[in-house]
Motif scaffolding. Structure first.
Motif, PDB file in Angstrom:
ATOM      1  N   PRO A   1     -49.939 -18.071  10.725  1.00 28.45           N
ATOM      2  CA  PRO A   1     -48.551 -17.370  11.615  1.00 28.45           C
ATOM      3  C   PRO A   1     -47.874 -17.320  10.889  1.00 28.45           C
ATOM      4  O   PRO A   1     -48.148 -18.445   9.338  1.00 28.45           O
ATOM      5  CB  PRO A   1     -48.997 -18.007  13.166  1.00 28.45           C
ATOM      6  CG  PRO A   1     -49.753 -19.041  13.114  1.00 28.45           C
ATOM      7  CD  PRO A   1     -51.121 -18.967  11.851  1.00 28.45           C
ATOM      8  N   SER A   2     -45.851 -18.072  10.649  1.00 27.70           N
ATOM      9  CA  SER A   2     -45.349 -18.146  10.367  1.00 27.70           C
ATOM     10  C   SER A   2     -45.595 -20.400  10.204  1.00 27.70           C
ATOM     11  O   SER A   2     -46.184 -20.355  11.115  1.00 27.70           O
ATOM     12  CB  SER A   2     -44.053 -17.872  11.009  1.00 27.70           C
ATOM     13  OG  SER A   2     -44.306 -18.301  12.657  1.00 27.70           O
ATOM     14  N   VAL A   3     -44.555 -20.693   8.920  1.00 28.10           N
ATOM     15  CA  VAL A   3     -44.827 -22.028   9.952  1.00 28.10           C
ATOM     16  C   VAL A   3     -44.077 -22.903  11.175  1.00 28.10           C
ATOM     17  O   VAL A   3     -44.941 -23.301  11.811  1.00 28.10           O
ATOM     18  CB  VAL A   3     -43.442 -22.755   8.463  1.00 28.10           C
ATOM     19  CG1 VAL A   3     -44.170 -24.521   8.942  1.00 28.10           C
ATOM     20  CG2 VAL A   3     -44.719 -22.230   7.653  1.00 28.10           C
ATOM     21  N   ASP A   4     -43.878 -22.079  11.995  1.00 27.92           N
ATOM     22  CA  ASP A   4     -42.933 -22.279  12.862  1.00 27.92           C
ATOM     23  C   ASP A   4     -44.169 -22.235  13.982  1.00 27.92           C
ATOM     24  O   ASP A   4     -43.424 -22.736  15.089  1.00 27.92           O
ATOM     25  CB  ASP A   4     -41.571 -21.958  13.488  1.00 27.92           C
ATOM     26  CG  ASP A   4     -40.243 -22.475  12.521  1.00 27.92           C
ATOM     27  OD1 ASP A   4     -40.718 -23.164  11.990  1.00 27.92           O
ATOM     28  OD2 ASP A   4     -39.554 -21.460  12.584  1.00 27.92           O
ATOM     29  N   ALA A   5     -44.969 -21.268  14.262  1.00 27.05           N
ATOM     30  CA  ALA A   5     -45.745 -21.322  14.977  1.00 27.05           C
ATOM     31  C   ALA A   5     -46.625 -22.126  14.812  1.00 27.05           C
ATOM     32  O   ALA A   5     -47.416 -21.749  15.549  1.00 27.05           O
ATOM     33  CB  ALA A   5     -46.198 -19.209  14.996  1.00 27.05           C
TER      34      ALA A   5
ATOM     35  N   PRO B   1     -49.075 -25.189  15.148  1.00 22.23           N
ATOM     36  CA  PRO B   1     -48.738 -26.395  15.995  1.00 22.23           C
ATOM     37  C   PRO B   1     -48.383 -27.832  14.979  1.00 22.23           C
ATOM     38  O   PRO B   1     -49.338 -28.108  13.556  1.00 22.23           O
ATOM     39  CB  PRO B   1     -50.347 -26.865  17.274  1.00 22.23           C
ATOM     40  CG  PRO B   1     -50.911 -25.181  16.605  1.00 22.23           C
ATOM     41  CD  PRO B   1     -50.054 -24.796  15.484  1.00 22.23           C
ATOM     42  N   ASP B   2     -48.309 -29.057  15.426  1.00 21.82           N
ATOM     43  CA  ASP B   2     -47.956 -29.744  15.316  1.00 21.82           C
ATOM     44  C   ASP B   2     -48.804 -30.976  14.521  1.00 21.82           C
ATOM     45  O   ASP B   2     -48.785 -31.375  13.190  1.00 21.82           O
ATOM     46  CB  ASP B   2     -46.629 -31.513  16.423  1.00 21.82           C
ATOM     47  CG  ASP B   2     -45.456 -30.385  16.267  1.00 21.82           C
ATOM     48  OD1 ASP B   2     -44.848 -29.391  15.402  1.00 21.82           O
ATOM     49  OD2 ASP B   2     -44.919 -31.031  17.116  1.00 21.82           O
ATOM     50  N   ASN B   3     -49.855 -30.152  14.917  1.00 19.75           N
ATOM     51  CA  ASN B   3     -50.998 -31.496  14.827  1.00 19.75           C
ATOM     52  C   ASN B   3     -51.900 -30.681  13.920  1.00 19.75           C
ATOM     53  O   ASN B   3     -53.544 -30.517  14.244  1.00 19.75           O
ATOM     54  CB  ASN B   3     -52.394 -31.149  15.745  1.00 19.75           C
ATOM     55  CG  ASN B   3     -52.635 -30.437  16.232  1.00 19.75           C
ATOM     56  OD1 ASN B   3     -52.711 -29.338  16.361  1.00 19.75           O
ATOM     57  ND2 ASN B   3     -54.131 -30.275  16.979  1.00 19.75           N
ATOM     58  N   THR B   4     -51.407 -28.735  12.829  1.00 18.73           N
ATOM     59  CA  THR B   4     -52.108 -28.621  12.424  1.00 18.73           C
ATOM     60  C   THR B   4     -52.775 -29.375  10.737  1.00 18.73           C
ATOM     61  O   THR B   4     -51.574 -30.344  10.643  1.00 18.73           O
ATOM     62  CB  THR B   4     -51.216 -27.102  11.854  1.00 18.73           C
ATOM     63  OG1 THR B   4     -51.404 -26.645  12.693  1.00 18.73           O
ATOM     64  CG2 THR B   4     -51.784 -26.447  10.803  1.00 18.73           C
ATOM     65  N   VAL B   5     -54.328 -29.119   9.451  1.00 12.82           N
ATOM     66  CA  VAL B   5     -54.627 -29.586   9.589  1.00 12.82           C
ATOM     67  C   VAL B   5     -54.687 -28.850   8.105  1.00 12.82           C
ATOM     68  O   VAL B   5     -55.490 -28.259   8.930  1.00 12.82           O
ATOM     69  CB  VAL B   5     -55.701 -30.495   9.325  1.00 12.82           C
ATOM     70  CG1 VAL B   5     -54.856 -31.986  10.603  1.00 12.82           C
ATOM     71  CG2 VAL B   5     -57.258 -30.043   9.843  1.00 12.82           C
ATOM     72  N   LEU B   6     -54.884 -28.761   6.943  1.00 13.46           N
ATOM     73  CA  LEU B   6     -55.509 -28.062   5.747  1.00 13.46           C
ATOM     74  C   LEU B   6     -56.645 -28.654   5.535  1.00 13.46           C
ATOM     75  O   LEU B   6     -56.737 -29.820   4.938  1.00 13.46           O
ATOM     76  CB  LEU B   6     -54.249 -28.090   4.441  1.00 13.46           C
ATOM     77  CG  LEU B   6     -55.320 -26.968   3.861  1.00 13.46           C
ATOM     78  CD1 LEU B   6     -55.223 -25.395   3.446  1.00 13.46           C
ATOM     79  CD2 LEU B   6     -54.174 -27.644   2.276  1.00 13.46           C
TER      80      LEU B   6
END
Length: 212
Positions: free
Chosen positions: A26-30, A32-37
């Motif tokens: 999704p877009s960056v704004d969508a 979550p804050d806990n997203t990791v690569l």
């Protein structure tokens, strides 16, 4: 609920814990804050070193030279990181700068977050092995700091080379008979098979993982 951007066959995909398949990013704004690569574990070398406290003071500079004899690539082409391992050991990760640049090109917009070798997202305890069977390869994590991705055909030989059997072998896959057949016979008594893949494994994954 884990949120993971994962590189699959050169394409960036999005996983949430429990997902049966990956999603479009999704877009960056969508996100979550806990997203990791989650970066490909077949492109990252993970290991542990037992070194003195005195040596640790200069490890950022000395690590490449401590590993030099074990590495094929020129040191200046590689990216090194280190952290605290089990029983006082130091963990390390090594990958190529070229790979780092290529992965960065896949990221959406101005997203910034932690990078983690995909194997280290799998749920596992100190004396456990976790396997996720995917197509022709197996993603594996051994203990809290080690992991990789290897071809299915090499799994049995790798497991036989280990010094000791883990207490539990957790296997995620789609075909129980075929997946268990990948294990050496003496490992079958330790095996706990579950239907699923990365999404199901993320449900039990730990938030406290070493970063790249």
């Amino acid at each position: 609920n884990a949120s993971v951007l994962r590189i699959e066959q050169g394409e960036l995909r999005w996983w949430r814990a429990g997902d049966p398949v990956s999603r479009d990013v999704p877009s960056v704004d969508a996100l979550p804050d806990n997203t990791v690569l989650a970066i490909p574990s077949d492109a990252v070398r993970l290991g542990e070193l037992d070194i003195s406290q005195a040596e640790r003071k200069h490890l950022r500079k000395s690590l490449p030279f401590l590993l030099e004899e074990e590495l094929i690539d020129e040191l200046q082409t590689l990216h090194f990181v280190h952290g605290e391992g089990s029983a006082g050991a130091v963990t390390y990760g090594v990958t190529t700068r070229e790979s780092m640049d290529a992965w960065a090109q896949l990221l959406p917009g101005d997203w910034e977050g932690p990078w983690i070798p995909e194997a280290l997202l799998l749920p596992v305890g100190e004396q456990e092995l976790c396997l996720v069977v995917e197509n022709d390869s197996v993603l594996l994590r051994l203990g809290t700091t080690l992991g990789s991705r290897i071809p299915k055909s090499l799994l049995a030989a790798l497991l036989k080379s280990l010094d000791s059997l883990p207490d539990i072998v957790s296997i995620y896959g789609q075909d129980e008979t075929a997946d268990l057949a990948l294990l050496p016979t003496q490992w079958l008594g330790k095996a706990q098979w579950r239907r699923g893949g990365v999404g199901q494994a993320l449900l039990l994954g730990s938030d406290n993982q070493p970063l790249l």
